[in-house]
Scaffold this active site. Structure first.
Site, PDB file in Angstrom:
ATOM      1  N   HIS A  75       0.819  -1.215   0.000  1.00  0.00           N
ATOM      2  CA  HIS A  75       0.000   0.000   0.000  1.00  0.00           C
ATOM      3  C   HIS A  75       0.856   1.270   0.000  1.00  0.00           C
ATOM      4  O   HIS A  75       0.366   2.343  -0.300  1.00  0.00           O
ATOM      5  CB  HIS A  75      -1.066  -0.014   1.106  1.00  0.00           C
ATOM      6  CG  HIS A  75      -0.609   0.321   2.497  1.00  0.00           C
ATOM      7  ND1 HIS A  75      -0.289  -0.626   3.442  1.00  0.00           N
ATOM      8  CD2 HIS A  75      -0.443   1.514   3.115  1.00  0.00           C
ATOM      9  CE1 HIS A  75       0.038  -0.034   4.570  1.00  0.00           C
ATOM     10  NE2 HIS A  75      -0.039   1.266   4.409  1.00  0.00           N
TER      11      HIS A  75
ATOM     12  N   ASP B 285       1.287  -7.685   2.325  1.00  0.00           N
ATOM     13  CA  ASP B 285       1.406  -6.249   2.060  1.00  0.00           C
ATOM     14  C   ASP B 285       2.870  -5.828   1.857  1.00  0.00           C
ATOM     15  O   ASP B 285       3.465  -5.154   2.711  1.00  0.00           O
ATOM     16  CB  ASP B 285       0.766  -5.478   3.229  1.00  0.00           C
ATOM     17  CG  ASP B 285       0.401  -4.053   2.841  1.00  0.00           C
ATOM     18  OD1 ASP B 285       0.896  -3.566   1.818  1.00  0.00           O
ATOM     19  OD2 ASP B 285      -0.375  -3.430   3.590  1.00  0.00           O
TER      20      ASP B 285
ATOM     21  N   SER C  24       4.075   2.211   8.438  1.00  0.00           N
ATOM     22  CA  SER C  24       3.814   1.247   7.377  1.00  0.00           C
ATOM     23  C   SER C  24       5.095   0.966   6.615  1.00  0.00           C
ATOM     24  O   SER C  24       5.785   1.891   6.201  1.00  0.00           O
ATOM     25  CB  SER C  24       2.770   1.778   6.413  1.00  0.00           C
ATOM     26  OG  SER C  24       1.503   1.485   6.899  1.00  0.00           O
TER      27      SER C  24
HETATM   28  N1  ARG Z   1      -5.012   0.799   7.976  1.00  0.00           N
HETATM   29  C1  ARG Z   1      -3.730   0.852   7.335  1.00  0.00           C
HETATM   30  C2  ARG Z   1      -3.183   2.262   7.473  1.00  0.00           C
HETATM   31  O1  ARG Z   1      -3.633   3.155   7.936  1.00  0.00           O
HETATM   32  C3  ARG Z   1      -3.724   0.358   5.937  1.00  0.00           C
HETATM   33  C4  ARG Z   1      -4.414   1.199   4.907  1.00  0.00           C
HETATM   34  C5  ARG Z   1      -4.305   0.650   3.514  1.00  0.00           C
HETATM   35  N2  ARG Z   1      -5.037  -0.589   3.357  1.00  0.00           N
HETATM   36  C6  ARG Z   1      -6.354  -0.664   3.053  1.00  0.00           C
HETATM   37  N3  ARG Z   1      -6.937  -1.837   2.983  1.00  0.00           N
HETATM   38  N4  ARG Z   1      -7.076   0.411   2.821  1.00  0.00           N
HETATM   39  O2  ARG Z   1      -2.856   3.114   6.924  1.00  0.00           O
HETATM   40  N1  GLU Z   2      -1.427   1.552   7.747  1.00  0.00           N
HETATM   41  C1  GLU Z   2      -0.714   2.582   8.441  1.00  0.00           C
HETATM   42  C2  GLU Z   2       0.241   3.358   7.528  1.00  0.00           C
HETATM   43  O1  GLU Z   2       0.074   3.373   6.359  1.00  0.00           O
HETATM   44  C3  GLU Z   2      -0.007   2.006   9.604  1.00  0.00           C
HETATM   45  C4  GLU Z   2      -1.026   1.530  10.507  1.00  0.00           C
HETATM   46  C5  GLU Z   2      -1.108   2.378  11.750  1.00  0.00           C
HETATM   47  O2  GLU Z   2      -1.708   3.471  11.719  1.00  0.00           O
HETATM   48  O3  GLU Z   2      -0.556   1.892  12.721  1.00  0.00           O
HETATM   49  O4  GLU Z   2       1.089   4.067   7.931  1.00  0.00           O
END
Ligand code: ARG
Ligand code: GLU
Length: 711
Positions: free
Chosen positions: A84, A220, A646
């Protein structure tokens, strides 16, 4: 039996015997954590992690693309980050003929690697404490603007002085809410090429359905390579560039981790607020977040209804759904977590202790009124914070309204506006409107508008809402009329206007009913909300700085960690599962079996690649299988992380790579405000699954050959 009792009792009375898990530590000061880390099992030293005298793990860590973390895993500049995080660059190289998002991409030799214009990685070369130099002529009771002006001047002077002595980029950032200042020496590399990524069915497996949720099965990861000039220095893209040779690259462990094992994350967390007063946490968790979650939930319900009916709409709204849904799920977790953990009450009890401490000695006079002032300020802030939330989440969430807003500057054009300015705007707006209409489905937006404006009218009194709302008698017919009359829902009209735009057309834009709604919202925000919010927030920043200083004085023996600010940090804990609720226990890892259990060819997020199924059926895991014989996919740990982490490496006691951090469990997302070691867990993809996909799935074993694998 008796001994055990005394022992448990000790833990209850002195919970600090237990490791708290909280803290995003500054790598250059890690010697203060070294003992604890080693007691928890770490077998390397603080100096192995960060050193400026010899190579250390920090030489392998980068800020990737300005928002994620990446790590170097070969002496040829090979880099790992999340799928991502690489997504935008993968997308830019994708087309119908080469759909790398869907099918994945693997460069089978250096010549096939794809340059990524706009992508950069930043290495931290050195860090220095410059607090003394920045704060030497600052008094605690100096007026704020005078203080800030002096600090800005000191920063500018010091940066200029050091930039003369080095080729690195020098910057200075505040830590501990402005109580300390650190100088950072950075080096930016801009020739970064895409080397490989799995198909989205692996790299995004589970999609938004599984986002923030455990159990998780997302592969990922994506792979890049950093290039440099012949001398290893940063250079713009050129065919003559060579793979960058890092001072250090990460070793990769194939041993996996057992529950309870020490682990640490090394990366770039973006923002946390661990030292807010109770009143602020209460406001965020129990007022603002719930309003946002409620409004977004209702928007998502409407999206879902339409998306289920029509595959075209499903794709059109997939990315919007993801964007709105990411915050929606996270903030739901924040509220639940704060209340479950009694976070506000715990902060209040702590503040009581602080107040008593402040009153106990005369030289603590600057602290005695802080908590009262916080209460006043946040009380005053509340209606404005809410008003802002409604502008953003109820007003501008209507796609028609924010789209019209993109034309606001064009609607102000006069016959005196230089033609080149107009041309630039027109050029930009053509792109904007093409993107907009490609993914716009008017029936959704009408329903969303009707729902949101009803919510808006019900929740906000006349003083705290834009004036256009006051004239509405019946929301449904108002919205229908708005959508029927505006030109901004009609692609042909918008295109014709942009193609033949004359200065006199500006009036037509300005008089469009959707533009009027936009102007009413923005005017209200500018005139009635913004100024007030900004002045209270500035005062809160001052109070927070002094409160931070007081807390550090009150507990001189305590190790404090500064809030995240997009600088390199080390955070550590253990590989472990958790109990999300009474009667439930989450295991700390998932396996390929779980992917097969989730498989559903009819649900986009749960389609399994045939080739992966084949490998699963043959159990062809090679040396990447766990010793239990299964293929581990993801695991959780009690390591304090946030957005920006991330792609960060999660490392074992020997500093070897175990996996890549990519998410948190939503039950513990309150960790941005308060960390609770019982329920806050980060989620990583197991490096063995990553290597398995590279090697067995993609047949790109030549990449593995570059890496240093520890069996
Ligand atoms: N929750 C994670 C983060 O904040 C992953 C976001 C990307 N993945 C997704 N399925 N939308 O950023
Ligand atoms: N998915 C998050 C990012 O893109 C990391 C997840 C979190 O917030 O801990 O940075």
């Amino acid at each position: 039996m008796k001994r055990l009792h005394i022992f448990t009792l000790l833990f209850v009375i002195f919970p600090s015997f237990l490791f708290a898990g909280e803290g995003m530590w500054i790598p250059m000061l890690l010697q203060y954590n070294e003992k604890e880390m080693q007691e928890m099992g770490m077998r390397i030293t603080a100096d192995d992690i960060y050193s400026i005298n010899h190579s250390s793990l920090k030489d392998a860590i980068v800020l990737f693309g300005g928002g994620c973390t990446g790590e170097i895993v070969s002496n040829q500049g090979l880099l790992l980050t999340n799928h991502h995080c690489g997504y935008d660059y993968i997308q830019k190289h994708s087309s119908v003929e080469h759909d790398y998002l869907t099918n994945g991409f693997w460069a089978m030799n250096r010549g096939e690697e794809l340059p990524c214009p706009g992508l950069s990685v930043i290495f931290l070369r050195e860090m220095r404490d410059v607090t003394e130099k920045i704060l030497h002529n600052i008094d605690i009771d100096m007026p704020e603007d005078e203080r800030q002006a002096k600090i800005d001047e000191n920063v500018k002077k010091l940066v200029a002085e050091f930039e003369k002595q080095t080729d690195y980029k020098v910057s200075i950032k505040p830590f501990f809410l402005g109580n300390e200042y650190y100088m950072l020496f950075n080096e930016t590399y801009t020739d970064v090429r895409l080397v490989g990524c799995p198909p989205s069915n692996i790299g995004k497996f589970g999609g938004d359905t599984d986002n923030w949720v455990w159990p998780r099965h997302t592969g990922d990861f994506s792979i890049f390579r950093v290039y440099a000039d012949k001398d290893g220095h940063p250079a713009a893209y050129s065919e003559d560039n060579v793979p960058y040779k890092p001072a250090k690259h990460l070793d990769i462990s194939l041993k996996g981790a057992e529950e309870g094992d020490f682990a640490f994350v090394f990366g770039y967390p973006a923002r946390t607020n661990e030292y807010l007063p109770a009143v602020a946490v209460d406001q965020e968790a129990n007022l603002i977040d719930p309003v946002t979650v409620d409004l977004r939930g209702k928007v998502l319900d409407i999206y879902n209804r339409y998306q289920e009916q029509d595959p075209k709409v499903r794709i059109q709204y997939a990315s919007k759904h993801a964007g709105i849904g990411n915050g929606w799920k996270k903030w739901m977790g924040v509220t639940e977590g704060i209340n479950h953990f009694r976070g506000v009450e715990k902060k209040e009890a702590y503040e009581k202790g602080f107040q008593e401490w402040a009153l106990a000695a005369r030289n603590r006079y600057m602290y005695i009124d802080l908590l009262r002032q916080f209460k006043d300020n946040y009380k005053q802030l509340e209606p404005y914070q809410l008003a802002y939330t409604y502008v953003a989440e109820a007003g501008l969430r209507i796609e028609l309204v924010s789209f019209a807003g993109r034309f606001a500057r064009l609607s102000e054009v006069t016959k005196d506006t230089p033609q080149e300015d107009i041309d630039r705007m027109l050029h930009q707006l053509k792109g904007t409107s093409e993107n907009f209409f490609k993914d716009y489905y008017e029936p959704i937006d009408r329903d969303v508008a009707k729902m949101l404006l009803k919510e808006y009218l019900e929740a906000q009194s006349t003083d705290f809402r834009p004036t256009f709302l006051n004239d509405i008698k019946d929301v449904d017919s108002y919205v229908d009329k708005l959508f029927d009359k505006t030109m901004f829902t009609d692609e042909a009209k918008v295109t014709a206007l942009l193609d033949n735009f004359k200065a006199k057309d500006a009036k037509k834009l300005a008089n469009d009913p959707a533009m009027k709604v936009y102007q009413s919202l923005i005017g209200f925000f500018r005139n009635e909300v913004h100024g007030k919010m900004a002045s209270i927030t500035a005062d809160n920043d001052r109070l927070r700085r002094i409160y931070m200083k007081g807390q550090m004085e009150m507990q001189p023996e305590k190790r404090f960690s500064p809030d995240a600010n997009f600088t390199l940090r080390v955070t550590y804990g253990r590989v472990e599962g958790f109990r999300p609720k009474d009667g439930m226990k989450y295991k700390h890892f998932t396996t390929l079996e779980g992917i097969m259990q989730k498989e559903n060819p009819d649900i986009y997020d749960y389609v399994v690649e045939p080739r992966l199924k084949e490998l699963y059926n043959k159990k062809d895991y090679g040396r990447y299988a766990d010793k239990d014989g299964t293929m581990h996919v993801a695991f959780t740990a009690s390591v304090h992380t946030t957005g920006g982490n991330s792609g960060s490496p999660i490392l074992n006691a020997d500093g070897q790579l175990l996996g890549l951090n990519f998410d948190r469990c939503w039950e513990g997302t309150m960790s941005d405000l308060i960390y609770d070691p019982d329920i806050c867990r980060n989620i990583s993809v197991d490096i063995r699954y990553v290597l398995f996909i590279i090697d067995k799935f993609a047949g790109a074993g030549h990449l593995i050959d570059e890496m240093t694998i520890v069996e």
